[in-house]
Motif scaffolding. Structure first.
Motif, PDB file in Angstrom:
ATOM      1  N   ASP A 243     -28.300  -6.595  34.031  1.00 34.02           N
ATOM      2  CA  ASP A 243     -27.359  -6.008  33.427  1.00 34.02           C
ATOM      3  C   ASP A 243     -26.061  -6.944  33.479  1.00 34.02           C
ATOM      4  OD1 ASP A 243     -26.584  -3.894  31.837  1.00 34.02           O
ATOM      5  OD2 ASP A 243     -26.142  -2.557  33.299  1.00 34.02           O
ATOM      6  N   ILE A 244     -26.218  -8.157  33.221  1.00 31.54           N
ATOM      7  CA  ILE A 244     -24.900  -9.117  33.541  1.00 31.54           C
ATOM      8  C   ILE A 244     -24.745 -10.059  32.403  1.00 31.54           C
ATOM      9  CG2 ILE A 244     -25.197  -9.084  36.196  1.00 31.54           C
ATOM     10  CD1 ILE A 244     -26.427 -11.976  35.854  1.00 31.54           C
TER      11      ILE A 244
ATOM     12  N   GLN B 221      -8.426  -6.161  25.917  1.00 30.59           N
ATOM     13  CA  GLN B 221      -8.523  -4.865  27.002  1.00 30.59           C
ATOM     14  C   GLN B 221      -9.089  -5.268  28.409  1.00 30.59           C
ATOM     15  OE1 GLN B 221      -9.055  -1.007  25.770  1.00 30.59           O
ATOM     16  NE2 GLN B 221      -7.825  -1.500  23.869  1.00 30.59           N
ATOM     17  N   GLY B 222      -9.879  -6.584  28.396  1.00 24.10           N
ATOM     18  CA  GLY B 222     -10.699  -7.008  29.518  1.00 24.10           C
ATOM     19  C   GLY B 222     -11.999  -6.326  29.776  1.00 24.10           C
ATOM     20  N   ILE B 223     -12.488  -5.638  28.881  1.00 29.44           N
ATOM     21  CA  ILE B 223     -13.867  -4.979  28.890  1.00 29.44           C
ATOM     22  C   ILE B 223     -15.021  -6.310  28.625  1.00 29.44           C
ATOM     23  CG2 ILE B 223     -15.306  -3.035  28.096  1.00 29.44           C
ATOM     24  CD1 ILE B 223     -12.629  -2.250  29.131  1.00 29.44           C
ATOM     25  N   VAL B 224     -15.080  -6.802  29.791  1.00 29.40           N
ATOM     26  CA  VAL B 224     -16.109  -8.276  29.602  1.00 29.40           C
ATOM     27  C   VAL B 224     -16.961  -8.419  30.828  1.00 29.40           C
ATOM     28  CG1 VAL B 224     -14.451  -9.274  28.048  1.00 29.40           C
ATOM     29  CG2 VAL B 224     -14.161  -9.659  30.516  1.00 29.40           C
TER      30      VAL B 224
ATOM     31  N   SER C 298     -24.393  -3.419  29.710  1.00 30.38           N
ATOM     32  CA  SER C 298     -24.393  -1.819  29.480  1.00 30.38           C
ATOM     33  C   SER C 298     -23.007  -1.124  29.151  1.00 30.38           C
ATOM     34  CB  SER C 298     -25.541  -0.926  30.014  1.00 30.38           C
ATOM     35  OG  SER C 298     -25.074  -0.916  31.245  1.00 30.38           O
ATOM     36  N   GLU C 299     -22.259  -1.325  30.168  1.00 34.71           N
ATOM     37  CA  GLU C 299     -20.880  -0.852  29.934  1.00 34.71           C
ATOM     38  C   GLU C 299     -20.034  -1.367  28.723  1.00 34.71           C
ATOM     39  OE1 GLU C 299     -19.813   0.131  34.627  1.00 34.71           O
ATOM     40  OE2 GLU C 299     -19.756  -1.929  33.894  1.00 34.71           O
TER      41      GLU C 299
ATOM     42  N   VAL D 296     -19.472   0.378  21.114  1.00 35.85           N
ATOM     43  CA  VAL D 296     -20.097   1.595  20.492  1.00 35.85           C
ATOM     44  C   VAL D 296     -19.054   2.667  20.071  1.00 35.85           C
ATOM     45  CG1 VAL D 296     -21.756   3.412  20.211  1.00 35.85           C
ATOM     46  CG2 VAL D 296     -22.430   1.016  20.611  1.00 35.85           C
ATOM     47  N   ALA D 297     -18.354   3.006  21.492  1.00 43.32           N
ATOM     48  CA  ALA D 297     -17.288   4.289  21.310  1.00 43.32           C
ATOM     49  C   ALA D 297     -16.456   3.611  20.697  1.00 43.32           C
ATOM     50  CB  ALA D 297     -16.975   4.531  22.892  1.00 43.32           C
ATOM     51  N   ASN D 298     -15.696   2.557  20.715  1.00 42.35           N
ATOM     52  CA  ASN D 298     -14.510   2.028  20.184  1.00 42.35           C
ATOM     53  C   ASN D 298     -14.640   1.580  18.499  1.00 42.35           C
ATOM     54  OD1 ASN D 298     -12.069   2.342  22.108  1.00 42.35           O
ATOM     55  ND2 ASN D 298     -14.165   1.590  23.190  1.00 42.35           N
TER      56      ASN D 298
END
Length: 105
Positions: free
Chosen positions: A40-41, A78-81, A95-96, A102-104
């Motif tokens: 999951d990386i 936003q650093g979602i990486v 997965s995160e 998807v949520a955004n």
């Protein structure tokens, strides 16, 4: 491809397309990354950007493709990486990142 990916910051950001007369194949340039299997990386952004290319080039869905590219850019801002791009900041799981996209979207 490995050397050129330094420009973007990670090979995990590089989409690609192999376009023929009748068919096209869209995929990230990095291949399958078997070393990450089950961990999951893996960075999913190149795969998502490849899908944006498909939406635009094959299906002529330009607005939808732009929406996909925009949400990827938002995740970067936003650093979602994943760990390959996180530096000293929090690294998110594959997965995160996918769930956030998807949520955004």
């Amino acid at each position: 491809t490995d050397e050129a990916s330094v420009i973007s910051g990670s090979m995990g950001l590089m989409p690609s397309a192999s376009v023929g007369e009748k068919n096209a194949l869209y995929e990230p340039i990095h291949g399958s990354y078997p070393q990450a299997a089950g961990k999951d990386i893996a960075n999913p952004l190149a795969t998502v950007l490849s899908a944006a290319m498909m939406f635009e080039d094959t299906f002529n869905l330009k607005e939808e493709a732009k929406s996909i590219r925009d949400v990827v850019n938002k995740s970067l801002e936003q650093g979602i990486v994943t760990e390959d791009l996180s530096g000293k900041n929090k690294a998110y799981k594959t997965s995160e990142v996918g769930n956030w996209l998807v949520a955004n979207l």
